[in-house]
Design a protein around this motif. Structure first.
Motif, short mmCIF file in Angstrom:
data_model
loop_
_atom_site.label_atom_id
_atom_site.label_comp_id
_atom_site.label_asym_id
_atom_site.label_seq_id
_atom_site.Cartn_x
_atom_site.Cartn_y
_atom_site.Cartn_z
N VAL A 1 -3.74 -2.06 -9.35
CA VAL A 1 -4.98 -2.82 -9.22
C VAL A 1 -5.94 -2.17 -8.25
CG1 VAL A 1 -3.98 -5.03 -9.89
CG2 VAL A 1 -3.96 -4.36 -7.48
N TYR A 2 -5.43 -1.25 -7.40
CA TYR A 2 -6.28 -0.56 -6.44
C TYR A 2 -5.58 0.72 -6.00
CZ TYR A 2 -9.11 0.38 -2.30
OH TYR A 2 -9.93 0.96 -1.36
N ALA A 3 -6.25 1.84 -6.11
CA ALA A 3 -5.69 3.13 -5.70
C ALA A 3 -6.04 3.37 -4.23
CB ALA A 3 -6.23 4.25 -6.57
N ALA A 4 -5.22 2.84 -3.33
CA ALA A 4 -5.53 2.85 -1.90
C ALA A 4 -5.36 4.22 -1.24
CB ALA A 4 -4.66 1.83 -1.18
N LYS A 5 -4.43 5.01 -1.71
CA LYS A 5 -4.12 6.30 -1.08
C LYS A 5 -3.72 6.13 0.38
CE LYS A 5 -5.63 8.72 -4.70
NZ LYS A 5 -5.08 8.14 -5.89
N ASP A 6 -2.99 5.05 0.67
CA ASP A 6 -2.53 4.79 2.03
C ASP A 6 -1.57 5.87 2.49
OD1 ASP A 6 -3.95 2.44 2.13
OD2 ASP A 6 -2.24 1.16 1.67
N LYS A 7 -1.56 6.12 3.79
CA LYS A 7 -0.59 7.03 4.38
C LYS A 7 0.76 6.34 4.49
CE LYS A 7 -3.98 9.62 7.04
NZ LYS A 7 -4.41 10.00 8.38
N LEU A 8 0.76 5.05 4.91
CA LEU A 8 1.98 4.25 5.01
C LEU A 8 1.60 2.79 4.80
CD1 LEU A 8 5.00 4.03 5.55
CD2 LEU A 8 4.51 3.97 8.00
N GLY A 9 1.46 2.37 3.55
CA GLY A 9 1.06 1.01 3.21
C GLY A 9 2.26 0.07 3.25
N GLU A 10 2.15 -0.99 4.03
CA GLU A 10 3.26 -1.94 4.18
C GLU A 10 2.75 -3.35 4.42
OE1 GLU A 10 6.46 -1.14 6.73
OE2 GLU A 10 6.76 0.90 6.05
N VAL A 11 3.69 -4.28 4.54
CA VAL A 11 3.49 -5.68 4.91
C VAL A 11 2.54 -6.41 3.95
CG1 VAL A 11 3.16 -7.24 6.86
CG2 VAL A 11 3.67 -4.86 7.32
N PRO A 12 2.80 -6.38 2.65
CA PRO A 12 1.94 -7.15 1.75
C PRO A 12 2.13 -8.65 1.96
CG PRO A 12 3.82 -6.29 0.54
CD PRO A 12 3.89 -5.73 1.94
N VAL A 13 1.02 -9.37 2.09
CA VAL A 13 1.06 -10.82 2.29
C VAL A 13 0.09 -11.46 1.30
CG1 VAL A 13 0.58 -12.71 3.89
CG2 VAL A 13 1.62 -10.60 4.74
N TRP A 14 0.59 -12.36 0.47
CA TRP A 14 -0.24 -13.08 -0.48
C TRP A 14 -0.75 -14.36 0.16
CZ3 TRP A 14 -3.04 -12.39 -4.54
CH2 TRP A 14 -3.47 -13.49 -5.28
N ASP A 15 -2.06 -14.56 0.22
CA ASP A 15 -2.67 -15.77 0.75
C ASP A 15 -3.03 -16.67 -0.42
OD1 ASP A 15 -4.80 -17.63 1.59
OD2 ASP A 15 -4.62 -16.58 3.51
N VAL A 16 -2.29 -17.76 -0.59
CA VAL A 16 -2.49 -18.67 -1.72
C VAL A 16 -3.87 -19.29 -1.69
CG1 VAL A 16 -1.65 -20.77 -2.85
CG2 VAL A 16 -0.03 -19.12 -1.91
N ALA A 17 -4.31 -19.76 -0.53
CA ALA A 17 -5.60 -20.45 -0.43
C ALA A 17 -6.76 -19.52 -0.80
CB ALA A 17 -5.79 -20.99 0.98
N GLU A 18 -6.69 -18.27 -0.39
CA GLU A 18 -7.76 -17.31 -0.67
C GLU A 18 -7.57 -16.58 -1.99
OE1 GLU A 18 -8.44 -14.48 2.41
OE2 GLU A 18 -8.55 -15.98 3.99
N GLN A 19 -6.36 -16.69 -2.57
CA GLN A 19 -6.02 -15.91 -3.76
C GLN A 19 -6.30 -14.43 -3.49
OE1 GLN A 19 -4.71 -17.23 -7.08
NE2 GLN A 19 -3.99 -18.35 -5.29
N ALA A 20 -5.73 -13.95 -2.37
CA ALA A 20 -5.98 -12.58 -1.93
C ALA A 20 -4.70 -11.96 -1.40
CB ALA A 20 -7.05 -12.56 -0.84
N LEU A 21 -4.60 -10.66 -1.54
CA LEU A 21 -3.48 -9.88 -1.03
C LEU A 21 -3.94 -9.07 0.17
CD1 LEU A 21 -0.53 -8.88 -1.48
CD2 LEU A 21 -1.55 -6.97 -2.75
N TYR A 22 -3.24 -9.24 1.28
CA TYR A 22 -3.51 -8.46 2.48
C TYR A 22 -2.39 -7.45 2.66
CZ TYR A 22 -6.97 -11.87 4.16
OH TYR A 22 -8.07 -12.66 4.30
N TRP A 23 -2.72 -6.26 3.16
CA TRP A 23 -1.69 -5.28 3.53
C TRP A 23 -2.28 -4.32 4.56
CZ3 TRP A 23 -4.66 -4.61 -0.74
CH2 TRP A 23 -5.18 -3.35 -1.01
N VAL A 24 -1.40 -3.60 5.24
CA VAL A 24 -1.84 -2.64 6.25
C VAL A 24 -1.44 -1.23 5.86
CG1 VAL A 24 -1.75 -4.31 8.14
CG2 VAL A 24 0.24 -2.90 7.68
#
Length: 77
Positions: free
Chosen positions: A7-30
Motif C-alpha cells: 500500500v506504500y513503498a516506504a523504503k524504510d531503513k528499519l521499519g517496525e512497531v506497526p500500530v492500527w488506530d481503529v478510531a482514525e482508521q490509520a496505520l502508524y509505524w516508525v
C-alpha cells in the motif's frame, strides 16, 4: 487464501512497531534508523511523515475520547 498487497513503498531503513488506530482508521509505524514516524490513512491512502533529530526509541497509542485525561507523570530532582 490470503492476498497481500503493497500500500506504500516506504523504503524504510528499519521499519517496525506497526500500530492500527481503529478510531482514525490509520496505520502508524516508525523507521527507527531513518528517525521517522509515519501514518497511513486507510480511507485516503495519504501518508503523513514526521522526521526527528534522533532515532525513535518508543511510542504509545492515544485514547480518543472527549474526556480530559489525568496525567500521572512524576518528576525527580
Amino acid at each position: 487464501m490470503t492476498v497481500v498487497r503493497e500500500v506504500y513503498a516506504a523504503k524504510d531503513k528499519l521499519g517496525e512497531v506497526p500500530v492500527w488506530d481503529v478510531a482514525e482508521q490509520a496505520l502508524y509505524w516508525v523507521d527507527i534508523e531513518g528517525s521517522r514516524l509515519r501514518r497511513l490513512d486507510h480511507t485516503s491512502g495519504k501518508v503523513d511523515e514526521w522526521t526527528f533529530l534522533e532515532r525513535i526509541r518508543w511510542g504509545c497509542a492515544v485514547n480518543h475520547t472527549d474526556e480530559p485525561q489525568a496525567s500521572t507523570a512524576k518528576t525527580t530532582t
